[in-house]
Scaffold this motif. Structure first.
Motif, PDB file in Angstrom:
ATOM      1  N   ALA A  90       2.794  12.584   1.915  1.00 39.69           N
ATOM      2  CA  ALA A  90       1.696  11.798   2.477  1.00 39.69           C
ATOM      3  C   ALA A  90       0.412  11.998   1.673  1.00 39.69           C
ATOM      4  O   ALA A  90      -0.324  11.027   1.403  1.00 39.69           O
ATOM      5  N   ARG A  91       0.139  13.212   1.282  1.00 35.23           N
ATOM      6  CA  ARG A  91      -1.093  13.483   0.527  1.00 35.23           C
ATOM      7  C   ARG A  91      -1.023  12.879  -0.867  1.00 35.23           C
ATOM      8  O   ARG A  91      -2.013  12.315  -1.370  1.00 35.23           O
ATOM      9  N   PHE A  92       0.129  12.995  -1.515  1.00 33.70           N
ATOM     10  CA  PHE A  92       0.278  12.383  -2.837  1.00 33.70           C
ATOM     11  C   PHE A  92       0.166  10.863  -2.729  1.00 33.70           C
ATOM     12  O   PHE A  92      -0.486  10.218  -3.566  1.00 33.70           O
ATOM     13  N   SER A  93       0.787  10.275  -1.713  1.00 35.29           N
ATOM     14  CA  SER A  93       0.735   8.827  -1.534  1.00 35.29           C
ATOM     15  C   SER A  93      -0.699   8.353  -1.319  1.00 35.29           C
ATOM     16  O   SER A  93      -1.091   7.282  -1.804  1.00 35.29           O
ATOM     17  N   ALA A  94      -1.485   9.144  -0.600  1.00 33.92           N
ATOM     18  CA  ALA A  94      -2.888   8.790  -0.383  1.00 33.92           C
ATOM     19  C   ALA A  94      -3.648   8.738  -1.706  1.00 33.92           C
ATOM     20  O   ALA A  94      -4.465   7.840  -1.943  1.00 33.92           O
ATOM     21  N   ALA A  95      -3.364   9.703  -2.582  1.00 38.27           N
ATOM     22  CA  ALA A  95      -4.009   9.712  -3.903  1.00 38.27           C
ATOM     23  C   ALA A  95      -3.509   8.552  -4.758  1.00 38.27           C
ATOM     24  O   ALA A  95      -4.298   7.882  -5.440  1.00 38.27           O
ATOM     25  N   LEU A  96      -2.209   8.301  -4.705  1.00 32.09           N
ATOM     26  CA  LEU A  96      -1.633   7.222  -5.522  1.00 32.09           C
ATOM     27  C   LEU A  96      -2.161   5.864  -5.079  1.00 32.09           C
ATOM     28  O   LEU A  96      -2.409   4.987  -5.921  1.00 32.09           O
ATOM     29  N   ASP A  97      -2.356   5.670  -3.790  1.00 29.60           N
ATOM     30  CA  ASP A  97      -2.864   4.400  -3.280  1.00 29.60           C
ATOM     31  C   ASP A  97      -4.245   4.075  -3.851  1.00 29.60           C
ATOM     32  O   ASP A  97      -4.603   2.893  -3.993  1.00 29.60           O
ATOM     33  N   GLU A  98      -5.032   5.109  -4.164  1.00 33.63           N
ATOM     34  CA  GLU A  98      -6.384   4.908  -4.687  1.00 33.63           C
ATOM     35  C   GLU A  98      -6.432   4.928  -6.206  1.00 33.63           C
ATOM     36  O   GLU A  98      -7.498   4.715  -6.796  1.00 33.63           O
ATOM     37  N   PHE A  99      -5.299   5.173  -6.852  1.00 35.89           N
ATOM     38  CA  PHE A  99      -5.249   5.280  -8.308  1.00 35.89           C
ATOM     39  C   PHE A  99      -5.265   3.885  -8.926  1.00 35.89           C
ATOM     40  O   PHE A  99      -4.483   3.002  -8.538  1.00 35.89           O
ATOM     41  N   ALA A 100      -6.134   3.673  -9.882  1.00 31.59           N
ATOM     42  CA  ALA A 100      -6.317   2.341 -10.463  1.00 31.59           C
ATOM     43  C   ALA A 100      -5.046   1.803 -11.114  1.00 31.59           C
ATOM     44  O   ALA A 100      -4.833   0.592 -11.170  1.00 31.59           O
ATOM     45  N   HIS A 101      -4.202   2.694 -11.612  1.00 31.92           N
ATOM     46  CA  HIS A 101      -2.999   2.270 -12.333  1.00 31.92           C
ATOM     47  C   HIS A 101      -1.734   2.520 -11.503  1.00 31.92           C
ATOM     48  O   HIS A 101      -0.648   2.708 -12.059  1.00 31.92           O
ATOM     49  N   ARG A 102      -1.864   2.477 -10.178  1.00 33.83           N
ATOM     50  CA  ARG A 102      -0.738   2.846  -9.318  1.00 33.83           C
ATOM     51  C   ARG A 102       0.493   1.966  -9.549  1.00 33.83           C
ATOM     52  O   ARG A 102       1.627   2.435  -9.379  1.00 33.83           O
ATOM     53  N   ASP A 103       0.277   0.708  -9.936  1.00 38.54           N
ATOM     54  CA  ASP A 103       1.422  -0.177 -10.152  1.00 38.54           C
ATOM     55  C   ASP A 103       2.214   0.192 -11.407  1.00 38.54           C
ATOM     56  O   ASP A 103       3.319  -0.316 -11.605  1.00 38.54           O
ATOM     57  N   ASP A 104       1.633   1.041 -12.240  1.00 35.21           N
ATOM     58  CA  ASP A 104       2.305   1.477 -13.466  1.00 35.21           C
ATOM     59  C   ASP A 104       2.859   2.893 -13.343  1.00 35.21           C
ATOM     60  O   ASP A 104       3.214   3.510 -14.349  1.00 35.21           O
ATOM     61  N   VAL A 105       2.916   3.401 -12.115  1.00 38.14           N
ATOM     62  CA  VAL A 105       3.453   4.747 -11.867  1.00 38.14           C
ATOM     63  C   VAL A 105       4.813   4.628 -11.195  1.00 38.14           C
ATOM     64  O   VAL A 105       4.940   4.009 -10.132  1.00 38.14           O
TER      65      VAL A 105
ATOM     66  N   ASP B  50      -3.805  15.368  10.554  1.00 41.08           N
ATOM     67  CA  ASP B  50      -4.906  15.007   9.657  1.00 41.08           C
ATOM     68  C   ASP B  50      -4.452  14.021   8.585  1.00 41.08           C
ATOM     69  O   ASP B  50      -5.259  13.229   8.084  1.00 41.08           O
ATOM     70  N   ALA B  51      -3.160  14.099   8.213  1.00 39.94           N
ATOM     71  CA  ALA B  51      -2.615  13.196   7.197  1.00 39.94           C
ATOM     72  C   ALA B  51      -2.039  11.924   7.801  1.00 39.94           C
ATOM     73  O   ALA B  51      -1.441  11.113   7.088  1.00 39.94           O
ATOM     74  N   GLY B  52      -2.193  11.754   9.122  1.00 39.97           N
ATOM     75  CA  GLY B  52      -1.692  10.567   9.778  1.00 39.97           C
ATOM     76  C   GLY B  52      -0.216  10.598  10.086  1.00 39.97           C
ATOM     77  O   GLY B  52       0.411   9.545  10.279  1.00 39.97           O
ATOM     78  N   LEU B  53       0.364  11.794  10.169  1.00 40.68           N
ATOM     79  CA  LEU B  53       1.795  11.949  10.400  1.00 40.68           C
ATOM     80  C   LEU B  53       2.072  12.471  11.810  1.00 40.68           C
ATOM     81  O   LEU B  53       1.279  13.236  12.369  1.00 40.68           O
ATOM     82  N   THR B  54       3.212  12.106  12.346  1.00 39.32           N
ATOM     83  CA  THR B  54       3.699  12.679  13.593  1.00 39.32           C
ATOM     84  C   THR B  54       4.553  13.887  13.274  1.00 39.32           C
ATOM     85  O   THR B  54       5.405  13.835  12.377  1.00 39.32           O
ATOM     86  N   TYR B  55       4.329  14.998  13.991  1.00 39.22           N
ATOM     87  CA  TYR B  55       5.068  16.224  13.725  1.00 39.22           C
ATOM     88  C   TYR B  55       5.449  16.869  15.050  1.00 39.22           C
ATOM     89  O   TYR B  55       4.577  17.284  15.822  1.00 39.22           O
ATOM     90  N   ARG B  56       6.734  16.928  15.302  1.00 40.80           N
ATOM     91  CA  ARG B  56       7.240  17.508  16.555  1.00 40.80           C
ATOM     92  C   ARG B  56       7.354  19.016  16.377  1.00 40.80           C
ATOM     93  O   ARG B  56       8.014  19.500  15.454  1.00 40.80           O
ATOM     94  N   THR B  57       6.719  19.785  17.262  1.00 44.41           N
ATOM     95  CA  THR B  57       6.652  21.237  17.099  1.00 44.41           C
ATOM     96  C   THR B  57       7.749  21.993  17.835  1.00 44.41           C
ATOM     97  O   THR B  57       7.865  23.211  17.697  1.00 44.41           O
ATOM     98  N   SER B  58       8.551  21.303  18.609  1.00 45.58           N
ATOM     99  CA  SER B  58       9.628  21.987  19.325  1.00 45.58           C
ATOM    100  C   SER B  58      10.874  21.112  19.331  1.00 45.58           C
ATOM    101  O   SER B  58      10.781  19.876  19.270  1.00 45.58           O
ATOM    102  N   GLY B  59      12.021  21.770  19.395  1.00 40.56           N
ATOM    103  CA  GLY B  59      13.278  21.048  19.479  1.00 40.56           C
ATOM    104  C   GLY B  59      13.856  20.598  18.158  1.00 40.56           C
ATOM    105  O   GLY B  59      14.933  20.003  18.123  1.00 40.56           O
ATOM    106  N   ARG B  60      13.161  20.859  17.047  1.00 39.04           N
ATOM    107  CA  ARG B  60      13.701  20.457  15.746  1.00 39.04           C
ATOM    108  C   ARG B  60      14.833  21.386  15.326  1.00 39.04           C
ATOM    109  O   ARG B  60      14.895  22.541  15.747  1.00 39.04           O
TER     110      ARG B  60
END
Length: 240
Positions: free
Chosen positions: A19-34, A83-93
């Motif tokens: 999620a954190r890498f994707s957030a950086a890639l989304d803002e990268f000017a050359h993301r379509d070339d990655v 904080d990264a916009g993800l759902t995270y289940r803390t029990s039962g996994r």
């Protein structure tokens, strides 16, 4: 530019790191070339196939801490995930052998849809209520939800040799790079980033790797030499 990411579905920081890498890639000017390729890394390759068990007890036993401490660690990761916009289940996994998942991810890469399957597997493990590991039918259902053909998925899972060499090759390459944990990001086989770093770190490395790419061809000359192009060949005027 190519970015390779070594991950395991068991790994919460891989979920967060993606999620954190994707957030950086989304803002990268050359993301379509990655080009992003997800590589295989098993955190516990010695687990027998079909293994499944409660993850909190596993963490407590592995690190020699109490289950209460392990549960507190899970809550800490959940806060970071939120904080990264993800759902995270803390029990039962649960946790388990991930080799078949990695084989399916290589199949998905071949189909040009690896990202969708990885996202579905992460959601199934960290966000959904139903356990993921040790249940072939659950794995098939997750793959189908990501858009893959049921018969093709079952064919891969039924053939234990399918994509197994590709998984092992990824793991051997990780070892050659000196990676002993995941997530592990490699940019153009030149720069490595270990761990679920902040988006700012990934953004910095993306810029650095991009700026240092070598052009495919080094052009020498002014560009007005005698040559042929789409409009034909220019004939130089004769000397008089």
């Amino acid at each position: 530019m190519q970015v390779e990411v070594w991950t395991d579905i068991n790994c919460p920081f891989c979920y967060l790191g993606k999620a954190r890498f994707s957030a950086a890639l989304d803002e990268f000017a050359h993301r379509d070339d990655v080009e992003v390729i997800h590589r295989s890394f098993e955190l516990d390759p010695d687990l027998p196939s079909g293994t499944s068990g409660p993850v909190v007890a596993k963490i407590a036993a592995k690190y020699g801490i109490s289950e209460a401490q392990a549960q507190a660690n899970e809550r800490g990761i959940a806060a970071q995930a939120e904080d990264a916009g993800l759902t995270y289940r803390t029990s039962g996994r649960d946790y388990g052998n991930s080799f078949d998942m990695h084989r399916l991810l290589h199949y998905a890469l071949e189909q040009g849809n690896q990202e969708s399957l990885l996202d579905a597997l992460y959601a199934a493990n960290f966000a959904d209520d139903a356990p993921l590991f040790g249940d072939t039918e659950r794995l098939v259902a997750v793959a189908i939800s990501a858009g893959f053909d049921e018969a093709a998925v079952r064919a891969v899972l039924d053939d234990q040799t399918a994509y197994a060499d590709a998984v092992r090759a990824d793991e051997a390459q990780a070892a050659a790079f000196g990676a002993n944990g995941v997530p592990f990001f490699v940019f153009d086989r030149k720069y490595g980033v270990s761990g679920a770093q902040p988006p700012e770190t990934f953004a910095e490395v993306l810029e650095k790797a991009w700026s240092e790419r070598e052009p495919a061809v080094q052009l020498v000359g002014s560009g007005d030499d005698q040559s042929c192009g789409p409009d034909g060949c220019e004939v130089p005027a004769p000397n008089r």
